[in-house]
Design a protein around this motif. Structure first.
Motif, PDB file in Angstrom:
ATOM      1  N   LEU A 102       0.832  -1.206   0.000  1.00 34.01           N
ATOM      2  CA  LEU A 102       0.000   0.000   0.000  1.00 34.01           C
ATOM      3  C   LEU A 102       0.865   1.254   0.000  1.00 34.01           C
ATOM      4  CD1 LEU A 102      -2.714  -1.074   2.605  1.00 34.01           C
ATOM      5  CD2 LEU A 102      -3.183  -0.485   0.217  1.00 34.01           C
ATOM      6  N   GLU A 103       1.951   1.236   0.776  1.00 32.08           N
ATOM      7  CA  GLU A 103       2.877   2.373   0.785  1.00 32.08           C
ATOM      8  C   GLU A 103       3.434   2.625  -0.614  1.00 32.08           C
ATOM      9  OE1 GLU A 103       5.087   2.738   5.025  1.00 32.08           O
ATOM     10  OE2 GLU A 103       5.533   0.890   3.934  1.00 32.08           O
ATOM     11  N   ARG A 104       3.804   1.564  -1.292  1.00 32.81           N
ATOM     12  CA  ARG A 104       4.349   1.728  -2.643  1.00 32.81           C
ATOM     13  C   ARG A 104       3.325   2.393  -3.575  1.00 32.81           C
ATOM     14  NH1 ARG A 104       9.031  -0.904  -4.102  1.00 32.81           N
ATOM     15  NH2 ARG A 104       9.917  -2.304  -2.534  1.00 32.81           N
ATOM     16  N   TRP A 105       2.087   1.955  -3.486  1.00 27.36           N
ATOM     17  CA  TRP A 105       1.053   2.548  -4.335  1.00 27.36           C
ATOM     18  C   TRP A 105       0.885   4.035  -4.034  1.00 27.36           C
ATOM     19  CZ3 TRP A 105      -1.260   0.741  -8.576  1.00 27.36           C
ATOM     20  CH2 TRP A 105      -1.278  -0.626  -8.805  1.00 27.36           C
ATOM     21  N   ALA A 106       0.851   4.388  -2.754  1.00 22.68           N
ATOM     22  CA  ALA A 106       0.564   5.776  -2.372  1.00 22.68           C
ATOM     23  C   ALA A 106       1.756   6.695  -2.605  1.00 22.68           C
ATOM     24  CB  ALA A 106       0.133   5.833  -0.909  1.00 22.68           C
ATOM     25  N   PHE A 107       2.911   6.314  -2.079  1.00 21.71           N
ATOM     26  CA  PHE A 107       4.074   7.188  -2.130  1.00 21.71           C
ATOM     27  C   PHE A 107       4.757   7.199  -3.491  1.00 21.71           C
ATOM     28  CE2 PHE A 107       3.883   6.687   2.512  1.00 21.71           C
ATOM     29  CZ  PHE A 107       4.209   7.963   2.943  1.00 21.71           C
ATOM     30  N   SER A 108       4.823   6.046  -4.129  1.00 21.65           N
ATOM     31  CA  SER A 108       5.614   5.930  -5.352  1.00 21.65           C
ATOM     32  C   SER A 108       4.760   5.934  -6.616  1.00 21.65           C
ATOM     33  CB  SER A 108       6.451   4.646  -5.285  1.00 21.65           C
ATOM     34  OG  SER A 108       7.321   4.561  -6.385  1.00 21.65           O
ATOM     35  N   GLU A 109       3.806   5.017  -6.697  1.00 17.55           N
ATOM     36  CA  GLU A 109       3.013   4.878  -7.917  1.00 17.55           C
ATOM     37  C   GLU A 109       2.178   6.121  -8.196  1.00 17.55           C
ATOM     38  OE1 GLU A 109       1.842   2.790 -11.352  1.00 17.55           O
ATOM     39  OE2 GLU A 109       3.376   2.301  -9.868  1.00 17.55           O
ATOM     40  N   PHE A 110       1.507   6.651  -7.161  1.00 20.07           N
ATOM     41  CA  PHE A 110       0.665   7.835  -7.353  1.00 20.07           C
ATOM     42  C   PHE A 110       1.289   9.109  -6.793  1.00 20.07           C
ATOM     43  CE2 PHE A 110      -2.473   4.447  -7.906  1.00 20.07           C
ATOM     44  CZ  PHE A 110      -3.088   4.873  -9.072  1.00 20.07           C
ATOM     45  N   GLY A 111       2.433   9.018  -6.131  1.00 20.25           N
ATOM     46  CA  GLY A 111       3.166  10.204  -5.693  1.00 20.25           C
ATOM     47  C   GLY A 111       2.376  11.149  -4.823  1.00 20.25           C
ATOM     48  N   LEU A 177      12.404  13.581   0.412  1.00 18.38           N
ATOM     49  CA  LEU A 177      10.991  13.736   0.758  1.00 18.38           C
ATOM     50  C   LEU A 177      10.097  13.761  -0.475  1.00 18.38           C
ATOM     51  CD1 LEU A 177      11.311  16.402   3.592  1.00 18.38           C
ATOM     52  CD2 LEU A 177      10.350  14.108   3.876  1.00 18.38           C
ATOM     53  N   THR A 178      10.630  14.159  -1.608  1.00 20.11           N
ATOM     54  CA  THR A 178       9.817  14.285  -2.823  1.00 20.11           C
ATOM     55  C   THR A 178      10.161  13.227  -3.864  1.00 20.11           C
ATOM     56  OG1 THR A 178      11.374  15.906  -3.729  1.00 20.11           O
ATOM     57  CG2 THR A 178       9.509  16.759  -2.494  1.00 20.11           C
ATOM     58  N   SER A 179      10.985  12.259  -3.487  1.00 19.78           N
ATOM     59  CA  SER A 179      11.346  11.202  -4.427  1.00 19.78           C
ATOM     60  C   SER A 179      10.157  10.284  -4.686  1.00 19.78           C
ATOM     61  CB  SER A 179      12.520  10.386  -3.865  1.00 19.78           C
ATOM     62  OG  SER A 179      12.806   9.284  -4.716  1.00 19.78           O
ATOM     63  N   LEU A 180      10.109   9.736  -5.891  1.00 20.09           N
ATOM     64  CA  LEU A 180       9.105   8.727  -6.238  1.00 20.09           C
ATOM     65  C   LEU A 180       9.692   7.324  -6.223  1.00 20.09           C
ATOM     66  CD1 LEU A 180       7.261  10.549  -9.172  1.00 20.09           C
ATOM     67  CD2 LEU A 180       6.721  10.576  -6.734  1.00 20.09           C
ATOM     68  N   ASP A 181      10.969   7.211  -5.911  1.00 20.83           N
ATOM     69  CA  ASP A 181      11.645   5.924  -5.812  1.00 20.83           C
ATOM     70  C   ASP A 181      11.410   5.375  -4.410  1.00 20.83           C
ATOM     71  OD1 ASP A 181      13.373   3.773  -5.538  1.00 20.83           O
ATOM     72  OD2 ASP A 181      15.035   4.735  -6.578  1.00 20.83           O
ATOM     73  N   PHE A 182      10.635   4.321  -4.314  1.00 16.31           N
ATOM     74  CA  PHE A 182      10.227   3.826  -3.005  1.00 16.31           C
ATOM     75  C   PHE A 182      11.411   3.404  -2.140  1.00 16.31           C
ATOM     76  CE2 PHE A 182       8.517   0.623  -0.039  1.00 16.31           C
ATOM     77  CZ  PHE A 182       7.513   1.366   0.544  1.00 16.31           C
ATOM     78  N   ASP A 183      12.499   2.979  -2.754  1.00 15.02           N
ATOM     79  CA  ASP A 183      13.633   2.487  -1.990  1.00 15.02           C
ATOM     80  C   ASP A 183      14.484   3.605  -1.406  1.00 15.02           C
ATOM     81  OD1 ASP A 183      12.981  -0.198  -2.465  1.00 15.02           O
ATOM     82  OD2 ASP A 183      13.960  -0.151  -4.421  1.00 15.02           O
TER      83      ASP A 183
END
Length: 568
Positions: A102-111, A177-183
């Motif tokens: 879920l974190e990946r979807w929110a933070f990375s996939e949809f930014g 803080l503004t990266s879209l790279d989840f890692d």
């Protein structure tokens, strides 16, 4: 155990229980026909064309994959390990893989956390328009409420950092803080609450000590959501600072120090919570934790207010989303279940119940979109827009979050006994709905903040001017609705008169009544303004219902209460 349909015999078919309506897998964006119409009032045609496919995709994913993940994350809560197997003190929070996805979807996939602070999220060439970002929150929250707290706190921390931190700190932390790279991306948090003071920030006891040019923090924070965040904003009192609010300062706390070692604070335990179980909340003890002063000493609460305002709006939007999901599920059950030889939807009392669910749901969304517009205007223009956002954020936090509790409970009744079972979403919605009224100030605290905004920030004039302009537009565009519009004009005038009369401590008992009235008058006028645009005539029905059920009696009750107070 149910027999698979392909192996059923004629005998077993006759003993099957009837199917219970299950709407899993539906696109939550497409189920909401008013949402694109409302968005067209706030987004440019270019933005609508660009973001609609993304909204549609999120709506479908939210109704399927994210819904399954949210169920698992709620069932498999985070756990805390405080020592390594070698015996070293090392706090680690284990989060279920469903929550991590879920974190990946929110933070990375949809930014969603980075959307306001960088270009390129979802292919947009600049920072996302405010209403596009909050629509992502609105759709995502309909399936997962807990995670949107860390997402919002990361967004809010970044906003506060950019506004008040030194250029060196901004350069150091903004990219992560503004990266879209989840890692590599950083998550944010804010640590304010202490057990002894609760919402009374002036009672902050956490100490900040300057040693060799480095600030260090000592003390306990009692309720810290996302406690293993990479960065947190912390309120503390520097040694020698005055008592009260004037001594509270704001600090940025990194999880890992520059030398690569963990910072000097401990996560003592995780909370066992009623709702938002998927997201960890804990108690923290600072043991000389390295931190950076943000802005001026003694201005901590004023600077933290940037995060609080954003969080209150987010709370309102998320409560609106929770109500929307509850209403959507109730409508599906009412459409597809039969009782007493009729569809539930065709029973008069059920129609009335659904109408009530719809009204509170739409009120929160419309008021939320107006507040989001005010926040955008405050950032871009300032002036009266800052005063407006100062009063709209506590209003939506106060009323929408309270209404969500009732909507979630009443929607559970529509599904009946199954809604009480954790296999269905209604039970989780009821649990989650209670958080909004507690987070970022309880109802009493927030209602009093409405009075504070009126008295100290001249926010009433901005509120009156804003809704007067919306009402004037409706009066011009809707000549056949003059009767109700005149009543709303009178109600707006009464709000101004009565808010001005509530001026001393004895009148604080009326703060909740005033806040409710101001919220509902704003909702009704916004509905009329929306109805004045093509294709949205139904919003006038919502306007009429808001006046009849939410304004008329409150206006009279508040007038009577003011007269009683004056007589005594």
């Amino acid at each position: 155990m149910r027999v698979r349909p392909e192996t059923q015999t004629e005998t077993t078919q006759s003993t099957q229980l009837p199917d219970i309506p299950d709407g899993r897998g539906r696109n939550l964006y497409r189920l909401d026909p008013d949402l694109p119409k409302l968005l067209s009032l706030y987004l440019s045609p270019e933005a609508m064309a660009h973001f609609t496919p993304h909204f549609d995709r999120l709506g479908q994913v939210a109704g399927e994959r994210l819904d399954d993940l949210a169920f698992l994350a709620d069932q498999h809560t985070p756990t805390l390990s405080t020592r390594t197997r070698q015996g070293l003190d090392r706090d680690e929070i284990y989060k279920h893989p469903a929550y991590v996805e879920l974190e990946r979807w929110a933070f990375s996939e949809f930014g969603m956390a980075a959307a306001s602070h960088r270009a390129g999220v979802l292919g947009w060439p600049e920072a996302l328009p405010t209403h596009a970002k909050y629509t992502l929150f609105y759709l995502f929250t309909q399936t997962e409420f807990g995670l949107t707290c860390p997402v919002n706190m990361t967004d809010s921390l970044t906003r506060t950092l950019r506004k008040y931190a030194t250029p060196e700190l901004i350069d150091k932390y903004l990219p992560a803080l503004t990266s879209l790279d989840f890692d590599v991306l950083f998550q944010g948090a804010m640590f304010m609450t202490e057990q002894a003071m609760g919402s009374d920030i002036a009672g902050t006891e956490t100490r900040a000590v300057e040693e060799d040019g480095q600030w260090k923090l000592y003390g306990d924070k009692w309720f810290c959501s996302n406690p293993d965040a990479d960065l947190a904003m912390v309120l503390a009192r520097p040694d020698g600072a005055p008592a009260g609010m004037a001594g509270v300062s704001l600090f940025l706390l990194p999880r890992i120090k520059d030398d690569g070692h963990p910072n000097h604070y401990r996560i003592l335990r995780l909370k066992e919570k009623l709702g938002t179980r998927s997201m960890p909340s804990g108690e923290i003890r600072f043991e000389g934790a390295h931190a950076y002063l943000i802005g001026e000493i003694g201005r901590g609460f004023q600077q933290m207010a940037e995060m609080v305002n954003s969080s209150r709006l987010s709370n309102g939007i998320r409560s609106a989303a929770l109500m929307r999901r509850a209403y959507t599920e109730a409508c599906y059950v009412a459409d597809n279940r039969h009782a007493f030889g009729q569809r539930l939807k065709d029973l008069p009392l059920m129609r009335r119940q659904l109408d009530k669910l719809e009204l509170a749901t739409e009120q929160a969304r419309s008021f939320g979109f107006q507040t989001a517009q005010a926040l955008q205007d405050a950032d871009q223009v300032g002036g009266d827009a800052k005063k407006l956002v100062r009063i709209l954020t506590p209003l939506i936090k106060f009323r929408a979050c309270r209404d969500a509790r009732k909507v979630a409970g009443d929607a559970m009744e529509v599904r009946g006994g199954c809604g009480y079972i954790e296999e269905w979403i209604e039970a989780r919605l009821v649990r989650e709905s209670h958080l909004g009224s507690v987070w970022e100030g309880t109802s009493n605290i927030v209602a009093l903040d409405v009075l504070r905004a009126i008295r100290r920030n001249d926010a009433l004039s901005a509120y009156i001017a804003h809704f007067d302009a919306l009402l004037a537009h409706a009066e011009t565009a809707l000549p056949d609705q003059q009767d109700i519009l005149k009543k709303l004009r009178h109600s707006l005038e009464q709000v101004e008169i009565m808010a001005t009369q509530i001026t001393d401590a004895d009148d604080q008992i009326l703060a909740r009544e005033l806040a409710s009235l101001m919220y509902y008058v704003g909702c009704a006028i916004t509905f009329a303004w929306e109805a004045s645009h093509s294709g949205m005539a139904h919003r006038m029905t919502l306007c009429l219902r808001t006046y009849r059920h939410s304004i008329r009696h409150r206006e009279m009750d508040l007038q009577d209460a003011l007269e009683d107070t004056a007589n005594h």
